[in-house]
Scaffold this motif. Sequence first.
Motif: not given
Length: 404
Positions: A125, A191-193, A195-198, A359, A188, A202
């Motif tokens: 990360r 499939r957010p893993r 940075f958990r971008l949403r 990730g 990402e 994103g």
Amino acid sequence: MSASAVGFGTRPVATVRARVRGLSRYERLVALGFLLLGVVRVEPAPSDALLAVAAVAWIGSRGFDLRRVPPAMLWTLVALIALNLVSASQAVDLGIGMRYLGITLNLFVLAIWLTTWATTPRRVRVVVGAYVAGAAVSAGIAILAALGAPLPGRSTLIGEGVRAQGLFKDPNVFGAFLIPAALIVLEELVRPRLFRLRGWAGAALLGLLVLGIVFAYSRAAWLDLGLALVVMLGVMTARADAGPRVLVVLGLVLAVGAVAGATVALSGSASVLRERAQAQRYDTERFAAQRSGIRLAEAHPLGIGPGQFEVVEPIASHSIYVRVLSEQGVLGLAALVALLGGTLLLAAQNALLGRDTYGVGSAALLGAWCGLLANSAFIDTLHWRHLWLVAALVWIAARRSPAR
């Protein structure tokens, strides 16, 4: 409890805290090195110095755990260095040759160190987050410069008066530099893993990176991105949960493409885009240089030495394959093909087995690597820092268990 007992008990705690603080400082050094990956006005670049310090510090304190590097990749790197040294005996300008070889060796060490160090989600990360952040900042300022914003030093951020190049020397390198970051962000988003971008944040980040690629006006980068997206979509389509994820990816690609097209049209850059999409006058010189490289290899079986192509030819090689063939001979080209092809096989195996890089999605990395291989046929990519970053991320996943 006695004072001595207290002292004995707190000493290990203090030691642990000191180590944690040291690790944090070390990670900041690594992050800064990858954040500056897009600053390559001169070589060695600032990131080279920072990451060399990080690698040397780690080796000095912990050493290399070379078991984490796929053996075939490690031995091909060793073979390439040996062939560089052998070919150096043929160099016309040994000073240029040693400088060029030094940069090559530094990047090989970078890839090996990164493969042995980035073995936890937190470390990956740090590395990938800094790279993506640096790519986004670089894309943002370069796009503004290309659109005519009155930025300080604007002329250094654009090439040929219109092409975004950021703090690179060449728009072709700048455009390609943004592509792995864009692919990582795209996967990402579905499939957010890492940075958990949403959501919109994103999507805006992805759009910024793609706009940077568009405004670089690099045909090789466009080919790179197109091939990478096809490969990435192919991998995602073959997976069990393909339906919804592939539809999301397609939707994002179409939306970002529409925004990029609208931006080009509204900024009055459509004519530049059309002109850049056509054959260019220097294409004849580009392919002539590649033919010259083949003739050099025929005349010098051991190669002409590292960094010598521009010494003996009036133009760059415009191909990593031609450069290595002319400078290290047929054996050098064989070692290079083994390295690049072996990494391709590992990336495909990672995608097939579902091995991510703590990730970082295997579909994005396979797509990025395929795009880089295609780009390398038209641009000399040997000293591209992100080439070795992507290679290391592929190698890290290859030494993991499936579906982890």
